[in-house]
Design a protein around this motif. Sequence first.
Motif, short mmCIF file in Angstrom:
data_model
loop_
_atom_site.label_atom_id
_atom_site.label_comp_id
_atom_site.label_asym_id
_atom_site.label_seq_id
_atom_site.Cartn_x
_atom_site.Cartn_y
_atom_site.Cartn_z
N THR A 94 0.72 -1.21 0.03
CA THR A 94 -0.05 0.02 0.01
C THR A 94 0.97 1.26 -0.11
OG1 THR A 94 -2.04 -1.05 1.06
CG2 THR A 94 -1.76 1.24 1.39
N LYS A 95 0.60 2.28 -0.93
CA LYS A 95 1.39 3.49 -0.99
C LYS A 95 0.37 4.79 -0.84
CE LYS A 95 5.15 1.89 -3.66
NZ LYS A 95 5.95 1.82 -5.08
N ILE A 96 0.98 5.66 -0.14
CA ILE A 96 0.12 6.90 -0.42
C ILE A 96 0.73 7.50 -1.29
CG2 ILE A 96 -0.27 8.97 1.02
CD1 ILE A 96 0.26 7.56 3.90
N TYR A 97 -0.28 7.53 -2.32
CA TYR A 97 0.26 8.60 -3.51
C TYR A 97 0.10 10.01 -3.29
CZ TYR A 97 0.41 4.74 -6.92
OH TYR A 97 0.71 3.52 -7.84
N ASP A 98 -1.01 10.67 -2.71
CA ASP A 98 -0.98 11.93 -2.28
C ASP A 98 -1.53 12.10 -0.69
OD1 ASP A 98 -0.93 13.26 -5.25
OD2 ASP A 98 -2.24 11.68 -5.15
N VAL A 111 -1.91 27.73 -2.09
CA VAL A 111 -0.43 27.06 -1.15
C VAL A 111 -0.84 25.50 -0.80
CG1 VAL A 111 0.96 27.34 0.91
CG2 VAL A 111 0.03 29.44 -0.42
N THR A 112 0.17 24.80 -1.24
CA THR A 112 0.07 23.40 -1.02
C THR A 112 1.04 22.78 -0.33
OG1 THR A 112 -1.08 23.07 -3.31
CG2 THR A 112 -0.43 21.00 -2.36
N LEU A 113 0.75 21.98 0.83
CA LEU A 113 1.86 21.43 1.86
C LEU A 113 1.70 20.03 1.76
CD1 LEU A 113 1.67 23.94 4.53
CD2 LEU A 113 3.68 23.68 3.14
N GLY A 114 2.55 19.22 1.38
CA GLY A 114 2.37 17.68 1.66
C GLY A 114 2.86 16.92 0.33
N LYS A 115 2.24 15.76 0.33
CA LYS A 115 2.73 14.86 -0.84
C LYS A 115 1.82 15.05 -1.85
CE LYS A 115 4.36 10.01 -1.27
NZ LYS A 115 4.43 8.71 -0.82
N GLU A 146 2.93 8.09 -7.85
CA GLU A 146 3.14 8.57 -6.31
C GLU A 146 3.88 9.89 -6.41
OE1 GLU A 146 5.61 5.64 -4.54
OE2 GLU A 146 5.37 6.86 -2.26
N GLY A 147 3.26 10.70 -5.73
CA GLY A 147 3.90 11.95 -5.45
C GLY A 147 5.04 12.30 -4.73
N LEU A 148 5.75 13.39 -4.12
CA LEU A 148 6.80 13.54 -3.58
C LEU A 148 6.39 14.81 -2.54
CD1 LEU A 148 9.88 15.10 -5.27
CD2 LEU A 148 7.27 15.71 -5.72
N VAL A 149 6.95 14.77 -1.25
CA VAL A 149 6.59 15.60 -0.23
C VAL A 149 7.20 16.95 -0.55
CG1 VAL A 149 6.85 16.31 2.30
CG2 VAL A 149 6.43 13.86 1.21
N ASP A 177 16.54 11.22 4.99
CA ASP A 177 16.07 9.88 5.07
C ASP A 177 14.53 9.62 5.40
OD1 ASP A 177 16.75 7.21 5.63
OD2 ASP A 177 17.43 7.51 7.77
N HIS A 178 13.94 8.82 4.77
CA HIS A 178 12.62 8.46 4.87
C HIS A 178 11.72 9.68 4.31
CE1 HIS A 178 13.27 4.83 6.91
NE2 HIS A 178 13.91 5.30 7.83
N LEU A 179 12.29 10.56 3.71
CA LEU A 179 11.56 11.70 3.05
C LEU A 179 12.00 12.04 1.75
CD1 LEU A 179 9.44 13.75 4.00
CD2 LEU A 179 11.21 15.56 4.62
N ASN A 180 11.19 11.78 0.83
CA ASN A 180 11.78 11.70 -0.62
C ASN A 180 13.12 11.27 -0.82
OD1 ASN A 180 9.34 13.19 -1.28
ND2 ASN A 180 10.66 15.02 -0.77
N ASP A 181 13.54 10.04 -0.20
CA ASP A 181 14.76 9.43 -0.27
C ASP A 181 15.24 8.99 -1.45
OD1 ASP A 181 13.25 7.30 0.47
OD2 ASP A 181 14.25 6.95 2.21
#
Lengths: 414, 244
Positions: A94-98, A111-115, A146-149, A177-181
């Motif tokens: 399972t992946k969180i795409y957005d 303004v957008t914050l997140g994935k 899948e997007g990126l943060v 690490d663990h964020l858009n890695d």
Amino acid sequence: MVGRAGDYDIDLSEIDKKPYSLGGYAEFVPLWGARDKESSLYKLNFYNSPQSDLAQEYNSRLQLEGSLEKGAALLFVRTNSLVAHTNQGWSGATKIYDAYLSLKPSPLLTVTLGKKAPKWGKGYAWNPVAFLDKPKNPDDPELSLEGLVCASADFTRSFVGSLKTVSFTPAIVPVYDHLNDSFGTLNQLNFAAKLYLLLYDTDIDLIALSGGSKSARYGLDFSRNLTANFEVHGEFAYLSNAQRKVLSDDGGTQFLRGNGRSWLLGVRYLSGLNTTYILEYYRNEDGFTPGEMNSYYNLVDQAYQAFLGTGSDSLMNQAIGLASNYTRINPMKDYLYLRLSQSEPLNILYFTAAITTIFNADDQSFNLTPELLYTGVTNLELRLKTSFISGVDHSEFDEKIYDTRLEFRARYYF
Amino acid sequence: MIHRLLVFCLLLGSISLCAYAIDGNQLLKEVDRKLEPEAYEMYRKFVNIDPEGTKKEFTLYMVKKGQDKIAGVFIAPASEKGRTTLRLDENMWLYVPNVGKPVRITSMQSVIGGVFNNSDIMRLDFSVEYDVEKVEEAGREYLLHLKAKTNNVAYDRLNMWVSKSTKLPSKIECRTNADMLIKTLYYKETKDFGGGIVRPSVIETESPLYKGYKSIMIYAKIQAKTLKDEVFTLTFMPHLESLR
């Protein structure tokens, strides 16, 4: 409450807006493939676990989308879950795409914050200027990614005259690490920006990315209707001091650095018979030459023979270490994409027949994908798709795992 | 006496000329304003009915401003939800949430399939796209012969029957330059939407190209709305539903 209109009604409760929404789709995709056991991809994947000639996969996917809106704020989440049963057994993910919060105090500012996946570029099959997106699959370019943060904003202004719209979209992409890695080098803050213009009825984007995770890159894209039924589009990307990992002459690996360019030119044409033609040429100067690909395929052959002869997989591990580069989607320099899509053939409503080919101009290999799509039942989409490949030994498509593939997709939206 | 007779004849002639010298383009503008305010929001449901009677329905929320800006977002069914169309003059785009970016489309395509094409869904004012070539008397109606101003319009010619009293259309034939009938639109069920908007709430469509098929367009909640120009931009397409 029902608004009556002759024999037809609009149920006003249907158009009443709720502050939340939940939807998505569930799909079942069985797939049968004739494996080419001489192909490099087969050897890389199954050198130590031989498979039957016929592959069978049963994939089930659930995409869930939920949103919550209050005033100028919108919270949106999209997840994608896959459960697959193949000859190797069960697997799933399972992946969180957005997952982002969007604040829109006026149509002039968001303004957008997140994935989120920005999806930059105008190409249908390839997007050289999509610096922030994961590469899409030209075999199915309309799949969600899948997007990126990141943190981004859209400033938009409209004008009267030849310049109708200007939008400026800056974005900050943290890579830790663990964020858009998977984006690039860790512990870097990257900055990207896109300037969009609707100028003389032409969509134009100017794009830039800088920061330490990837080399600096600059892009331009455009799209314009030359006539009502003929559209032309293109992209150009310049990669400064880009690095690529290749097989060295002595059988090891080496990193090459240099400025790279990739570009795309495409047209979309709708004929009087309601046939849509999409034709794109993609040039990636950073791609491998036929000689470089041949060296890699030789390495895989040697590694496979070594494993069969001695049981040692050290050479195979070396080949696997390079696989992400050499077996990535369309790794060479020159490609042609052609898709012919006929809507409602024989006046059969909601029915589409299409045929697509991706041609590797460097080694003359190609795939051919006919498909049928039916959307006649509300919220149900049925697609039958088959794929054939052609190419000489050690050409890109000849080294794919399947010679022929048949895929059926039943997707239900809710 | 002769002088009086001459004046009377001139007066009679002027009155007769006024009755027959209808300014077709001005009448077409009146029709446009009778159908919709210059800037509005509304809901439209499209129903495709096949010869077996099976229906497929699509519901859109739409906004329009001025003579060249219109946008719509599908709110039903689930398979189409979030799809957004935008038209700025001759430029048309479609935003599909899964694809995630707007792509250019043409007026002759159909985002819903069936008899309605994009030009029907994202129609600008008739007077923006057509010139009136001729006006004929047709009983209680005028018959307007319309010709497209450019080649980019979906239908080269329209024959429009307009009520003399209400200035609302009752029937429109869409034809090619060679006078081949592509489709016929029947305007029905005139309804008071409030705010001075009284217009047909249903448009039924038939086409000889889709024998046995019928398409219906149903209007609801048409009302004038103040909208910023920036609503009609590619950047705003994913957010269009927030206007509801």
